[in-house]
Write a protein that holds these residues in place. Structure first.
Motif, PDB file in Angstrom:
ATOM      1  N   ARG B 318      -4.597  39.753  17.952  1.00 41.79           N
ATOM      2  CA  ARG B 318      -5.163  41.028  17.486  1.00 41.79           C
ATOM      3  C   ARG B 318      -6.617  40.811  17.104  1.00 41.79           C
ATOM      4  O   ARG B 318      -6.993  39.764  16.583  1.00 41.79           O
ATOM      5  N   ILE B 319      -7.407  41.881  17.360  1.00 40.20           N
ATOM      6  CA  ILE B 319      -8.808  41.852  16.918  1.00 40.20           C
ATOM      7  C   ILE B 319      -9.033  43.044  16.009  1.00 40.20           C
ATOM      8  O   ILE B 319      -8.719  44.177  16.355  1.00 40.20           O
ATOM      9  N   PHE B 320      -9.548  42.754  14.846  1.00 37.74           N
ATOM     10  CA  PHE B 320      -9.874  43.812  13.884  1.00 37.74           C
ATOM     11  C   PHE B 320     -11.379  44.049  13.978  1.00 37.74           C
ATOM     12  O   PHE B 320     -12.159  43.164  13.616  1.00 37.74           O
ATOM     13  N   LYS B 321     -11.751  45.209  14.475  1.00 42.75           N
ATOM     14  CA  LYS B 321     -13.166  45.459  14.750  1.00 42.75           C
ATOM     15  C   LYS B 321     -13.836  46.203  13.606  1.00 42.75           C
ATOM     16  O   LYS B 321     -13.193  46.921  12.840  1.00 42.75           O
ATOM     17  N   ASP B 322     -15.156  46.043  13.586  1.00 44.55           N
ATOM     18  CA  ASP B 322     -16.014  46.789  12.660  1.00 44.55           C
ATOM     19  C   ASP B 322     -15.537  46.759  11.212  1.00 44.55           C
ATOM     20  O   ASP B 322     -15.462  47.776  10.545  1.00 44.55           O
ATOM     21  N   LEU B 323     -15.204  45.600  10.791  1.00 47.78           N
ATOM     22  CA  LEU B 323     -14.823  45.456   9.389  1.00 47.78           C
ATOM     23  C   LEU B 323     -16.080  45.243   8.566  1.00 47.78           C
ATOM     24  O   LEU B 323     -17.008  44.559   8.990  1.00 47.78           O
ATOM     25  N   GLY B 324     -16.128  45.844   7.426  1.00 45.15           N
ATOM     26  CA  GLY B 324     -17.325  45.670   6.598  1.00 45.15           C
ATOM     27  C   GLY B 324     -17.008  45.765   5.134  1.00 45.15           C
ATOM     28  O   GLY B 324     -17.895  45.664   4.300  1.00 45.15           O
ATOM     29  N   GLY B 325     -15.756  45.957   4.815  1.00 45.96           N
ATOM     30  CA  GLY B 325     -15.410  46.123   3.412  1.00 45.96           C
ATOM     31  C   GLY B 325     -15.502  44.822   2.636  1.00 45.96           C
ATOM     32  O   GLY B 325     -15.460  43.732   3.198  1.00 45.96           O
ATOM     33  N   GLY B 326     -15.602  44.959   1.351  1.00 44.13           N
ATOM     34  CA  GLY B 326     -15.611  43.780   0.466  1.00 44.13           C
ATOM     35  C   GLY B 326     -16.959  43.109   0.427  1.00 44.13           C
ATOM     36  O   GLY B 326     -17.763  43.263   1.342  1.00 44.13           O
ATOM     37  N   ASP B 327     -17.171  42.404  -0.632  1.00 44.52           N
ATOM     38  CA  ASP B 327     -18.459  41.739  -0.767  1.00 44.52           C
ATOM     39  C   ASP B 327     -18.311  40.225  -0.807  1.00 44.52           C
ATOM     40  O   ASP B 327     -19.242  39.507  -1.107  1.00 44.52           O
ATOM     41  N   LYS B 328     -17.102  39.764  -0.545  1.00 44.18           N
ATOM     42  CA  LYS B 328     -16.890  38.306  -0.549  1.00 44.18           C
ATOM     43  C   LYS B 328     -17.017  37.776   0.863  1.00 44.18           C
ATOM     44  O   LYS B 328     -16.840  38.511   1.841  1.00 44.18           O
ATOM     45  N   SER B 329     -17.273  36.522   0.972  1.00 39.37           N
ATOM     46  CA  SER B 329     -17.409  35.932   2.304  1.00 39.37           C
ATOM     47  C   SER B 329     -16.103  35.283   2.761  1.00 39.37           C
ATOM     48  O   SER B 329     -16.001  34.808   3.876  1.00 39.37           O
ATOM     49  N   VAL B 330     -15.090  35.233   1.861  1.00 35.88           N
ATOM     50  CA  VAL B 330     -13.833  34.578   2.196  1.00 35.88           C
ATOM     51  C   VAL B 330     -12.811  35.618   2.657  1.00 35.88           C
ATOM     52  O   VAL B 330     -12.504  36.562   1.933  1.00 35.88           O
ATOM     53  N   LEU B 331     -12.314  35.432   3.867  1.00 33.35           N
ATOM     54  CA  LEU B 331     -11.264  36.306   4.392  1.00 33.35           C
ATOM     55  C   LEU B 331      -9.953  35.546   4.374  1.00 33.35           C
ATOM     56  O   LEU B 331      -9.921  34.337   4.643  1.00 33.35           O
ATOM     57  N   ARG B 332      -8.879  36.238   4.079  1.00 35.18           N
ATOM     58  CA  ARG B 332      -7.558  35.612   4.041  1.00 35.18           C
ATOM     59  C   ARG B 332      -6.573  36.526   4.753  1.00 35.18           C
ATOM     60  O   ARG B 332      -6.582  37.738   4.534  1.00 35.18           O
ATOM     61  N   ALA B 333      -5.792  35.940   5.631  1.00 36.64           N
ATOM     62  CA  ALA B 333      -4.779  36.721   6.336  1.00 36.64           C
ATOM     63  C   ALA B 333      -3.414  36.179   5.949  1.00 36.64           C
ATOM     64  O   ALA B 333      -3.218  34.968   5.878  1.00 36.64           O
ATOM     65  N   THR B 334      -2.478  37.082   5.653  1.00 34.16           N
ATOM     66  CA  THR B 334      -1.119  36.642   5.334  1.00 34.16           C
ATOM     67  C   THR B 334      -0.131  37.442   6.141  1.00 34.16           C
ATOM     68  O   THR B 334      -0.394  38.594   6.505  1.00 34.16           O
ATOM     69  N   ILE B 335       0.981  36.818   6.444  1.00 36.63           N
ATOM     70  CA  ILE B 335       2.079  37.569   7.072  1.00 36.63           C
ATOM     71  C   ILE B 335       3.272  37.496   6.136  1.00 36.63           C
ATOM     72  O   ILE B 335       3.594  36.441   5.595  1.00 36.63           O
ATOM     73  N   GLU B 336       3.869  38.653   5.943  1.00 36.54           N
ATOM     74  CA  GLU B 336       4.985  38.754   5.006  1.00 36.54           C
ATOM     75  C   GLU B 336       6.138  39.444   5.713  1.00 36.54           C
ATOM     76  O   GLU B 336       5.929  40.229   6.638  1.00 36.54           O
ATOM     77  N   SER B 337       7.316  39.155   5.229  1.00 37.77           N
ATOM     78  CA  SER B 337       8.497  39.829   5.778  1.00 37.77           C
ATOM     79  C   SER B 337       8.492  41.293   5.333  1.00 37.77           C
ATOM     80  O   SER B 337       8.073  41.609   4.217  1.00 37.77           O
ATOM     81  N   LEU B 338       8.931  42.183   6.227  1.00 38.80           N
ATOM     82  CA  LEU B 338       8.966  43.598   5.871  1.00 38.80           C
ATOM     83  C   LEU B 338      10.033  43.849   4.817  1.00 38.80           C
ATOM     84  O   LEU B 338       9.915  44.756   4.004  1.00 38.80           O
ATOM     85  N   ASP B 339      11.048  43.023   4.868  1.00 38.13           N
ATOM     86  CA  ASP B 339      12.124  43.164   3.881  1.00 38.13           C
ATOM     87  C   ASP B 339      11.757  42.322   2.661  1.00 38.13           C
ATOM     88  O   ASP B 339      11.735  41.086   2.716  1.00 38.13           O
ATOM     89  N   ASP B 340      11.431  42.999   1.580  1.00 38.84           N
ATOM     90  CA  ASP B 340      10.998  42.271   0.395  1.00 38.84           C
ATOM     91  C   ASP B 340      12.093  41.378  -0.173  1.00 38.84           C
ATOM     92  O   ASP B 340      11.822  40.430  -0.903  1.00 38.84           O
ATOM     93  N   LYS B 341      13.361  41.714   0.179  1.00 36.51           N
ATOM     94  CA  LYS B 341      14.467  40.928  -0.367  1.00 36.51           C
ATOM     95  C   LYS B 341      14.819  39.742   0.529  1.00 36.51           C
ATOM     96  O   LYS B 341      15.707  38.948   0.202  1.00 36.51           O
TER      97      LYS B 341
END
Lengths: 306, 674
Positions: B318-341
């Protein structure tokens, strides 16, 4: 003859305090004790007993050709018909010769054996002088050193102190040579007090015998230092004889020290036994015993003064 | 008795001979004796005469002392050789146990409740293997992660080896099987009965598994594409020869399901440096469909959330285009299960990835020019530039009156002033002339062309000027001894140059914008943005996101002459890394953001942050391999040995030396052996 100038003394050989006021007090005390000791047993001042031309009858002997007829006891001849000569005691002043060993081995010990010998000599000299005897001091090592001539009078004691202070020590011990020189130099017989450690490799017998054979009465006073008997060294060492310079590499162990102590005792016993066998007064002391105690011991045992 | 120490017998014999010789010499020479003066040596001589009879015993005692010392030296040397008791066995093996401590070994799928890590089980298996070692077997332990690390030499001290095993921890790096096996094979060369036991989960690169041979002769001289003799030799060198080595494999691991991020990176747009785009790649390694929630953070702020459905084994980019939010230089990506339980992922390490947005800052630029729309237009297309414009008289007036605002960069067009802005301001000249030119003008070329450019310089990157025409070109004198760099040349005459004066950077172009067709080309705005980026210190080529377990050279501006850099890991550990010619060697063992800082005489000179991710599909594929095929051969499980505890006796030998020393001391002090 004046004593040879003493070379630069080591700190251990500091003689300035040898004859201080304390020493003089002890001398005076010893003199008083000596007077108490001998009054009664000897009424007169001590004299040298000699058979000769005195006035007090002493003994008889057979007449020989050439004897003076005036001394023949005619009463005896009348009774037993034998020519006997009357002998009388000849009295003269006692000559005391104090022979001090000034060899190099006497410069060992704490205090130095030489210092102890000097104090003993001074004490005996004072007692002698105070008892109207004639006293002379003869230092020696391998020969006779300059001596203090025989003289009498208590006032001489300060000259004695000066002389003793100036005795120069050094050289090996040679008792035989010294005794021969002594008997040749001093014709008047008397008491010869030998103060020494008697560490003579050639032995002590010949020297003492020489005095005896020449009419002197030897008096032997042996001095040693306790550290000589109980050496406090161990391990690999080079032992050097302070008189002869002979060196010996040895490993000193406890057993060796014990063997040495036995040998030292044996040597002293040899000297003691020799003196006993010859009727020579013998005293042995180490330098830790106060000199006045030793003198009192000598008084008690007897032999020095009669 | 076996000797374990890796010391040649000849060396020990030499040392023994030298030490023994020295001792005997010392006894012959003896110590220098102390001198004692005695008053009457005759008495000592008499004693010694008696002693002579017992001299044999005396000599014997001395010999006894010497023998004691020689025995001590002998025992010490024997202790150095690490002898073991337990009988020399002809079947004694040399075993290298390779323990997989790579990222996949952090998977929590072992134990009765599935909460034990694979490494935990692997360590138990290794301890069992050590317990089963036969007498005389010597074992080397080796940790395998992104690199192969020997943890011990060959030894039979089982308790010591067990302690080493217990201290092993897994890193976040992928397993480098080839490196570990190659190191083990090298260590076993010339050793008796060589064995390798690999304890791991089999999550290794397919390429690695093929890079082994059981006989060097098997490497075919002819390849399918008709390889040459040279390539044949290279291929023979590239494979690891495991011939004559018994290789066994002990597998660990239970779980197979995992969805992980296997690629994550970010880059800024060249045209709009304030915005960036993110690339992310996720793979489902399980045999069942999986759905995950992908969340993208800038610092702690969520900037995007997506739900992803993945078929078994599917890889999704996946490509996330035209991102500009946030003022930090550190990006973090996480994947989580849809089922919280749902139960947490058994392999959590690849559920999170990090990236650093290349640094970019807004710049304030002053254009000093009578009027030039081309330059203004080129500057206006970059949104991160705030451009002001002054004519030369206005510039001089404001500068003289100290009313000139503070600018990051000033562009002088056909104007070469004597008065310059403060020294932090960077300068760009177009056709400077006169005495105040940053580079002395050596001549003017009419109708000249650019024949070469320095494309390694950041200003000239991606710029082509070959086909540009110039009415006239000023040529410059460039002094390379002052670190002045020619950027472009016309037949060896510099027509563009750059230099640094303290903190100020200066670039000068010898052409006039109005006398060239360069401004009509793409090269011109590129030249402008390159120059502005160079001024700002932004390097668009700088890679700030790396994978763990791989060595990288990272440029650190202004660190020439500094030999090491301090690295702070995401977990707060610190270590030193080499720095050479302005490049730091970076090897990440942890997932997260690392900080590299260079110091000179206590002062911080340069610092850079770098992100590192596992990003390794082979490592994320946590399905354990019950069997492992190396070079076409299936590895058998390790055979149980005849358990036996060889007893190392070096400690007892040392104690014996101490005892002898005490005896010697006592007998010497008691004067028994003197």
């Amino acid at each position: 003859m004046a004593a040879r100038a003493q070379k630069k003394a080591s700190p251990a050989d500091d003689r300035s305090e040898l004859f201080n006021e304390e020493f003089l007090k002890k001398l005076e005390y010893l003199h008083m004790v000596s007077r108490k000791t001998f009054v009664g047993s000897n009424r007169a001042d001590r004299r040298m007993r000699k058979i000769g031309s005195g006035i007090e009858f002493a003994d008889h002997r057979k007449y020989s050709m050439g004897d003076d007829f005036r001394y023949i006891d005619w009463n005896v001849y009348g009774r037993i018909d034998k020519l006997l000569l009357r002998l009388f005691e000849e009295e003269e002043d006692l000559h005391i010769y104090i022979l001090i060993d000034a060899s190099k081995s006497m410069l060992i010990g704490e205090p130095l054996k030489l210092h102890y010998a000097m104090q003993m000599a001074a004490a005996l000299t004072y007692i002698g002088l105070a008892n109207l005897d004639r006293v002379g001091i003869v230092p020696f090592s391998d020969g006779l050193h300059p001596h203090l001539p025989v003289a009498r009078g208590k006032q001489r004691i300060f000259k004695v102190f000066d002389f003793l202070r100036k005795i120069e020590a050094g050289g090996p011990t040679q008792l035989e040579t010294v005794a021969e020189s002594f008997v040749h130099r001093y014709k008047r017989k008397g008491l010869a007090i030998v103060i020494s450690d008697f560490y003579d490799p050639r032995g002590f017998e010949e020297g003492i015998n020489s005095l005896r054979y020449n009419g002197f009465e030897p008096f032997v006073l042996q001095i040693y230092d306790q550290k000589e008997v109980n050496p406090n060294f161990h391990g690999d060492l080079t032992l050097v004889d302070c008189e002869t310079g002979v060196s010996k590499e040895i490993t000193v162990s406890k057993a060796l020290i014990e063997a040495y102590q036995r040998e030292h005792d044996k040597y002293c016993d040899e000297l003691s036994n020799y003196c006993s066998s010859k009727g020579i007064p013998y005293f042995r002391t180490h330098t830790q015993i106060a000199f006045d105690e030793l003198v009192l011991k000598i008084f008690r045992v007897g032999g020095f003064l009669r | 008795m076996n000797l374990l120490a890796p010391i040649a017998p000849g060396t020990i014999a030499t040392v023994a001979a030298v030490l023994g010789g020295l001792l005997v010499l010392a006894y012959i020479l003896k110590m220098r004796r102390r001198r004692f003066e005695v008053p009457f040596s005759m008495l000592w001589q008499r004693v010694l005469k008696e002693k002579e009879a017992r001299s044999l015993w005396r000599h014997l005692k001395r010999w006894l002392s010497l023998l004691l010392l020689l025995a001590m030296v002998g025992l010490l040397l024997l202790a150095v050789l690490e002898p073991i008791l337990g009988g020399k066995s002809n079947n004694a093996r040399s075993v290298v146990i390779i323990i997989d401590a790579s990222a996949s070994m952090k998977t929590l799928d072992e134990g009765p409740d599935g909460t034990m890590s694979r490494l935990g089980l692997a360590k138990e298996k290794v301890i069992q293997l050590l317990d089963g070692m036969s007498a005389g077997d010597s074992v080397m332990l080796m940790r395998m992660d992104g690199r192969a690390t020997p943890l011990s030499r060959f030894q039979s001290d089982i308790p010591k080896l067990k302690r080493i095993v217990k201290d092993i921890v897994a890193t976040d790096t992928p397993a480098h099987l080839r490196s570990a096996m190659s190191s083990a094979a090298d260590a076993l060369r010339m050793r008796q009965k060589p064995h390798i036991i690999l304890v791991g989960d089999g999550a290794y690169e397919e390429r690695d598994l093929r890079s082994f041979t059981w006989s060097a002769e098997e490497v075919s001289p002819v390849t399918e594409d008709g390889g040459t003799e040279e390539s044949f030799q290279e291929r023979r060198l590239s494979v690891v020869d495991l011939g004559d080595i018994e290789v066994r494999y002990q597998t660990v691991g239970q779980a197979a399901d995992n969805v992980g991020i296997i690629g994550f990176n970010v880059r800024r747009y060249i045209s709009n440096k304030l915005n960036y785009e993110v690339y992310i790649e996720i793979q489902n390694f399980s045999k069942e469909p999986a759905s995950r929630r992908l969340v993208l953070y800038n610092g702690d702020s969520e900037i995007d959330v997506k739900e992803i459905q993945l078929k078994p084994g599917e890889r999704s980019a996946r490509i996330f285009k035209d991102l500009g939010g946030g003022d930090k230089s550190v990006l973090r990506a996480t994947i989580e299960s849809l089922d919280d339980k749902a139960a947490p992922d058994a392999f959590a390490l690849d559920d999170e990835a990090w990236a650093l947005i290349p640094e970019n800052k807004r710049q304030k630029v002053l254009l000093v020019s009578e009027d030039n729309l081309y330059i203004e237009a080129a500057l206006l297309i970059f949104e991160h530039l705030d451009v002001d414009k002054l004519t030369p008289p206005e510039y001089e007036k404001r500068l003289t009156a100290s009313e000139l605002e503070s600018y990051d960069a000033v562009i002088f067009h056909k104007y070469t002033p004597e008065l310059l802005p403060p020294s932090e301001t960077h300068l760009l000249y177009f056709q400077p002339s006169g005495d105040h030119s940053p580079f002395p003008v050596t001549g003017v070329l009419s109708g000249g062309r650019v024949t070469s450019i320095s494309d390694t310089h950041p200003v000239m990157r991606w710029v082509t000027m070959d086909d540009a025409n110039f009415a006239n070109l000023h040529t410059f004198a460039v002094d390379r001894s002052k670190a002045e760099v020619p950027l472009a040349q016309s037949i060896r005459s510099p027509i563009a140059a750059a230099k640094k004066e303290g903190r100020r950077k200066i670039a000068a172009f010898g052409f006039d914008i109005e006398g060239t067709d360069l401004m009509l080309r793409v090269a011109f705005p590129l030249l402008m943005i390159n120059t502005m980026d160079w001024f700002a210190g932004a390097d668009s080529d700088l890679i700030t996101t790396y994978t763990t377990g791989k060595r990288a050279r990272v440029p650190l501006d202004g660190t020439y002459g500094i030999s090491e850099v301090s690295v702070a890991t995401p977990t707060g550990k610190k270590y030193k890394a080499p720095l050479s010619e302005g490049y730091a060697t970076f090897f990440a063992s942890e997932v997260g953001v690392h900080t590299l800082t260079a110091h000179e005489e206590g002062a911080e000179v340069a610092t850079i942050s770098l992100a590192s991710n596992l990003s390794n599909a082979a490592e994320s594929d946590i399905e354990p391999s019950d069997e492992l095929i190396l070079g076409g051969k299936t590895l058998a499980p390790p055979a149980a040995g005849t358990a036996s505890y060889p007893q190392s006796i070096w400690l007892y030998l040392t104690l014996m030396v101490l005892l002898l020393l005490l005896v010697e001391w006592y007998t010497f002090n008691r004067r028994i052996t003197v």
